[in-house]
Design a protein around this motif. Structure first.
Motif, short mmCIF file in Angstrom:
data_model
loop_
_atom_site.label_atom_id
_atom_site.label_comp_id
_atom_site.label_asym_id
_atom_site.label_seq_id
_atom_site.Cartn_x
_atom_site.Cartn_y
_atom_site.Cartn_z
N ALA A 69 0.80 -1.22 0.00
CA ALA A 69 0.00 0.00 0.00
C ALA A 69 0.83 1.28 0.00
CB ALA A 69 -0.94 0.00 1.21
N LEU A 122 -10.12 3.24 0.23
CA LEU A 122 -10.72 2.74 -1.00
C LEU A 122 -12.02 3.49 -1.29
CD1 LEU A 122 -9.49 0.57 -2.73
CD2 LEU A 122 -11.06 -1.06 -1.75
N LEU A 151 -1.02 5.06 4.51
CA LEU A 151 -2.21 5.46 3.76
C LEU A 151 -2.50 6.93 3.96
CD1 LEU A 151 -4.45 2.41 4.56
CD2 LEU A 151 -3.49 3.02 2.35
N HIS A 170 -1.43 9.64 1.68
CA HIS A 170 -2.10 9.83 0.40
C HIS A 170 -3.55 10.25 0.59
CE1 HIS A 170 1.47 7.95 -1.16
NE2 HIS A 170 1.28 6.95 -0.33
N LEU A 188 -14.69 -4.27 -3.20
CA LEU A 188 -13.50 -4.42 -4.02
C LEU A 188 -13.89 -4.27 -5.48
CD1 LEU A 188 -11.84 -7.42 -2.21
CD2 LEU A 188 -10.85 -5.17 -2.48
N LEU A 203 -11.12 6.70 -2.74
CA LEU A 203 -10.57 6.65 -4.09
C LEU A 203 -11.60 6.21 -5.13
CD1 LEU A 203 -7.15 5.00 -3.23
CD2 LEU A 203 -7.45 7.28 -4.16
N GLU A 224 -5.16 0.71 -16.08
CA GLU A 224 -4.49 1.96 -15.72
C GLU A 224 -3.04 1.67 -15.33
OE1 GLU A 224 -5.41 3.64 -12.03
OE2 GLU A 224 -5.89 1.77 -11.09
N GLY A 245 1.75 -4.22 -8.64
CA GLY A 245 1.40 -2.82 -8.45
C GLY A 245 2.32 -2.08 -7.49
N ALA A 286 -3.83 -4.14 -2.01
CA ALA A 286 -3.48 -4.35 -0.60
C ALA A 286 -4.69 -4.86 0.17
CB ALA A 286 -2.98 -3.04 0.00
N PRO A 310 -1.90 -8.56 -8.84
CA PRO A 310 -2.06 -7.12 -8.58
C PRO A 310 -1.19 -6.61 -7.44
CG PRO A 310 -4.06 -8.31 -7.99
CD PRO A 310 -3.17 -9.28 -8.71
N VAL A 362 -3.96 0.26 -3.51
CA VAL A 362 -4.78 0.12 -2.31
C VAL A 362 -5.78 -1.03 -2.49
CG1 VAL A 362 -6.51 1.26 -0.87
CG2 VAL A 362 -4.48 2.50 -1.57
N THR A 363 -6.34 -1.16 -3.68
CA THR A 363 -7.23 -2.30 -3.95
C THR A 363 -6.47 -3.61 -3.78
OG1 THR A 363 -8.33 -0.92 -5.58
CG2 THR A 363 -8.84 -3.26 -5.61
N GLN A 414 -5.10 1.42 -7.63
CA GLN A 414 -4.73 0.02 -7.89
C GLN A 414 -3.96 -0.59 -6.71
OE1 GLN A 414 -1.73 -1.73 -8.98
NE2 GLN A 414 -2.94 -3.59 -9.27
N PRO A 465 -5.93 -4.59 -13.89
CA PRO A 465 -4.70 -3.83 -13.67
C PRO A 465 -4.17 -3.22 -14.96
CG PRO A 465 -4.56 -6.09 -12.81
CD PRO A 465 -5.77 -6.02 -13.66
N ALA A 507 0.34 1.86 -13.32
CA ALA A 507 0.61 2.14 -11.92
C ALA A 507 1.58 3.32 -11.78
CB ALA A 507 1.19 0.92 -11.24
N LEU A 537 -7.68 0.78 5.16
CA LEU A 537 -7.64 0.48 3.72
C LEU A 537 -9.03 0.66 3.11
CD1 LEU A 537 -5.33 -2.67 3.60
CD2 LEU A 537 -4.95 -0.54 2.36
N ALA A 597 2.74 2.88 -1.93
CA ALA A 597 2.78 3.82 -3.04
C ALA A 597 1.48 4.62 -3.15
CB ALA A 597 3.04 3.08 -4.35
N GLY A 598 0.39 4.14 -2.54
CA GLY A 598 -0.88 4.84 -2.62
C GLY A 598 -1.50 4.72 -4.00
N GLY A 599 -2.72 5.20 -4.12
CA GLY A 599 -3.40 5.14 -5.41
C GLY A 599 -4.38 3.98 -5.47
N ASP A 644 -10.94 -6.34 -10.85
CA ASP A 644 -9.53 -6.07 -11.13
C ASP A 644 -9.27 -5.97 -12.62
OD1 ASP A 644 -7.80 -5.52 -9.26
OD2 ASP A 644 -6.94 -7.51 -9.08
N LYS A 671 5.72 -5.37 -15.33
CA LYS A 671 5.70 -5.86 -13.96
C LYS A 671 4.65 -6.95 -13.78
CE LYS A 671 6.65 -2.13 -11.03
NZ LYS A 671 6.06 -1.23 -10.07
N MET A 672 3.53 -6.84 -14.51
CA MET A 672 2.51 -7.88 -14.40
C MET A 672 3.03 -9.19 -15.00
SD MET A 672 0.05 -6.78 -12.67
CE MET A 672 -1.33 -7.88 -12.92
#
Lengths: 486, 220, 106
Positions: free
Chosen positions: A150, C85, B80, B83, C94, C88, C102, A236, A161, A232, A158-159, A156, C99, C104, C81, A152-154, C97, A299-300
């Motif tokens: 988590a 979420l 967290l 951010h 959830l 965001l 977008e 991510g 994590a 992910p 956070v989801t 993707q 990935p 990263a 978390l 890095a934030g953002g 997914d 990376k994926m």
């Protein structure tokens, strides 16, 4: 042993201490402290390995009480190999991370405290000989890993994590239920006390406990079909985090599964259950490799490659269960060698990937043109790591697969041979997919910047180690045999 | 989610419950019994309450790692909160009765925390209970609008959060020259455990309060 | 059957309910609550089975205290978390997914 400088307790205390101090020092601080401390941990792990080779496996009674009242730590060859792998991967990655976060600061504030706690959890887990204590180390490991995903934030990350947290909590919940059943049956959680008590006619509660604990570990190791959370999360996170997670964190739960299978629950294992684990491993190899091939983000691709490589680890179970001792030994050696080789190679691959992303400014395989000309050492490291993953000689991956192939043929289980060969070809396909793009000339409008040299050299050191492991792996196998004479 | 999948999961979970129940009704005699061993070693543990003796002496190593787990959760919230979209969210103005009550209660809660810490040696209580009461005081003050949310903790606060774990680590390795990790000499066990618990009370109180205060300023 | 064993049986039921909730409920808050129910079930089993012969056993009680603190830590991180979420994505569940959709690194 009452030596103040005994390496065993310090391997756990040192990372806890520097992780906490890094937090007190402040956001982004503590990198230099971490590098120095991890180097010291590496020396301690080597010293411990030397002690084991000289005088055999060690038991350490924390607080002086001894099991079952107190908690015992236990260091044997298998634990020492994993400790060496952990420090050997962590040191170059710590050097890498300092350079990486200087170039790409997102997520650097708390990286060092999390990493300290993560390494403490790993070392504590490898050394623990107490089922409830292992639960605490699993939670320490899980929360550190989720926090790292988590940072890095953002949206993707956070989801990822959140999903990872649920997976890891469910896994440790299943583990703890197993521990509760075992304590409720026998009245102890010490491995040394329990191992002689468990035999083939154990009560239903013990069989259930074994199944629950193993299932929880498979979920945490991301074995197919429990791999949904891994790509992910690993794909991510910032590159040094992905490298730590893929190289080390999933190996810890694999290590526990292996220990339970070979030691505590050995009287309960059946050929059918072992074959099932092997089939899941085979499915992971094929499914993970095919998905790696279809990825457009670099990376994926590497994250799906981890899903596939985890599969190889589980081929060890059918090859080591109810077969002649020699075959089982070579399967164990092959499986552990695979864990070590993959740890080094995947850390190198994620590190090289991170450098390429820093250099090109994007995570896109189709935009890698020009990387070969501008970052030759990084691309070479990626290729060397790929050689290990494919299992080509003279790499550590080759030794691992050679040992596994040998025991598959000896025990007449030829179908695993087919899986390993197909998996190797698919690995080659996705590695060359990246290499081919990277050797193309730079496209108009793209930029490929230089990266700090520490990034290039630390990735190279890891990749080189994964190759040298194949040439000089014999001492490691000698160490692995300590405490395992049956 | 598809109906058949829901039904399947419900069925499997019920099956698991039944299997667990059946297993629990068919348990053999215990092979090992620890209560006797705890009682036999209680005098050497430095405390008179058996649960505290297990938590801080016999299995003190678990507690050491658990304190790290708690700090780690707070680090996750801090990560967290870097951010989070909106910091420095001022506390909502609270009713004057609540404010007065909070001002009265907070010092009493600190006193209760001290009491719980002290009696932990021989009665139910100890660092975690005391820390929880301290944290509750923090949350109450925040709800009454008397305490700001933590945007990012300063060095003093970080030191306070880490103090409990650092003291525990220091005591743990101080035992190394005479014996093993976390070995307390019986004569010193009592004061050492009190020292560890005092540090833990402060840090646990701050950490638990922080879990709330660090995210209290996020956008509502 | 001792009273302690009854607690353990109730714990088994709670574990199963929590497990089903964790897997089936899409709302994050419900998932987090389900995890806590699951955890409470395990704690009941640990204490209940440990004392099924009628003797009071401080060891599982201390283990449960450790487990509770770990569960608090995990719950707090999960809530943070989930709340982020919500910030965001505007949703307490959830997201599907994708990935690839977008990048990263921006």
């Amino acid at each position: 042993m009452t030596d103040f400088l005994d390496p065993l307790p310090w391997l756990i205390m040192l990372p806890l201490a520097w992780g906490t101090l890094a937090f007190v020092l402040g956001p982004g601080r503590g990198g230099r402290l971490a590098v120095a401390a991890i180097a010291l941990q590496g020396a301690l792990a080597l010293q411990l390995a030397g002690q084991l080779i000289d005088s055999g496996a060690r038991v350490y009674a924390v607080g002086g009480w001894g099991a079952p009242l107190g908690i015992d730590l236990m260091a044997d060859g298998l634990a020492a190999v994993m400790l060496l792998l952990t420090q050997a991967v962590a040191l170059p990655l710590a050097v890498y991370a300092r350079g990486y976060f200087a170039a790409s600061p997102k997520g650097r504030e708390l990286f060092w405290p999390f990493t300290g706690f993560l390494l403490a959890a790993l070392n504590a887990l490898f050394l623990s000989a107490d089922l409830f204590n292992i639960y605490v180390t699993l939670e320490l490991l899980g929360l550190a890993a989720v926090g790292l995903v988590a940072i890095a934030g953002g949206r993707q990350p956070v989801t990822a994590a959140m999903r990872y947290l649920f997976a890891t909590l469910l896994g440790s919940g299943a583990w703890l239920l197993g521990v509760a059943l075992i304590y409720g049956t026998y009245g102890s959680v010490s491995l040394a006390v329990l191992t002689p008590l468990i035999h083939a006619g154990a009560p239903l509660a013990v069989t259930l406990a074994a199944a629950l604990m193993l299932a929880g570990l498979l979920l945490k190791t991301a074995l197919f079909p429990f791999h949904f959370w891994l790509p992910p999360a690993h794909g991510g996170a910032p590159a040094p985090v992905s490298a730590l997670l893929s190289a080390l964190v999933i190996k810890a739960t694999f290590y526990l599964a292996l220990r339970l299978w070979l030691e505590l629950f050995a009287p309960l294992t059946t050929v059918a259950a072992a074959q099932l684990l092997g089939v899941l491993g085979a499915a992971a190899i094929l499914w993970g490799s095919v998905l790696a091939l279809t990825q457009s983000r670099l990376k994926m691709l590497v994250a799906y490659s981890t899903v596939a490589q985890v599969g190889y680890l589980f081929l060890l179970f059918p090859l080591a269960t109810l077969v002649p001792p020699g075959t089982a030994d070579s399967a164990l050696a092959g499986g552990v060698m695979q864990a070590v080789a993959h740890g080094l190679a995947k850390a190198a691959m994620f590190a090289a990937t991170g450098s390429m992303i820093v250099a090109t400014g994007r995570d896109d395989i189709s935009r890698l043109g020009g990387v070969g000309a501008r970052l030759p050492l990084t691309l070479f490291s990626f290729g060397l790591a790929g050689v290990t993953l494919m299992g080509l000689p003279p790499s550590g991956g080759f030794s691992a697969k050679w040992l596994l192939l040998g025991s598959a043929l000896e025990s007449g289980q030829w179908w695993w041979v087919v899986v390993m060969i197909v998996g190797g070809l698919l690995t080659a396909a996705y590695v060359f997919k990246v290499l081919r793009r990277a050797f193309l000339p730079r496209a108009a409008g793209d930029r490929v910047a230089r990266v700090p040299r520490t990034l290039e050299f630390s990735a190279f050191a890891l990749a080189l180690a994964s190759i040298l492991l194949g040439l000089f792996g014999a001492p490691l196998l000698e160490l692995l045999a300590v405490g395992r004479e049956a | 989610m598809k109906a058949w999948l829901t039904a399947l999961i419900a069925l499997l979970c019920s099956g698991l419950a039944l299997a667990l129940g059946a297993a629990m009704l068919a348990l053999p005699e215990f092979a090992v019994r620890l209560p006797g061993q705890v009682a036999a070693n209680l005098d050497a543990s430095g405390v008179a309450h058996p649960v505290t003796a297990v938590l801080l002496n016999f299995r003190g190593y678990d507690t050491l790692l658990e304190v790290a787990v708690l700090l780690l959760a707070l680090l996750g919230v801090f990560a967290l909160s870097r951010h989070a979209s909106d910091h420095a969210h001022p506390a909502a103005p609270a009713h004057p009765v609540l404010q007065t009550l909070a001002r009265l209660l907070a010092p009493l809660m600190v006193l209760v925390a001290g009491y719980l810490l002290w009696i932990g040696a021989y009665a139910p209580g100890g660092a975690f209970q005391a820390g929880a009461v301290l944290a509750a005081a923090g949350v109450l003050l925040r709800l009454a609008g008397l305490l700001p949310a933590w945007a990012q903790p300063g060095r003093l606060l970080r030191g306070g959060l880490a103090l409990g774990l650092l003291v525990f680590l220091a005591v743990a390795v101080a035992g190394l020259p005479q014996g093993e990790l976390l070995h307390y000499p019986p004569a010193l066990a009592s004061p050492l455990i009190l020292l560890v618990e005092a540090g833990l009370t402060l840090s646990i109180g701050l950490t638990l309060a922080g879990l709330y205060l660090a995210s209290a300023g996020w956008r509502q | 059957m001792s009273a302690a064993l009854l607690y353990a049986l109730a714990g088994a039921a709670l574990f199963a309910i929590g497990l089903a909730g964790l897997l089936l409920q899409p709302h994050l808050l419900r998932k987090i609550l389900a995890f806590n129910i699951l955890g409470s079930g395990v704690f009941l089993i640990l204490v209940g089975l440990g004392q099924r012969d009628g003797t009071i056993d401080p060891v599982p009680q201390a283990m449960v205290l450790t487990g509770i603190v770990v569960a608090i830590a995990a719950t707090a991180l999960a809530l943070a978390l989930a709340r982020q979420l919500l910030d965001l994505t505007g949703q307490m569940r959830l997201p599907e997914d994708r990935p690839d959709a977008e990048p990263a690194d921006d």
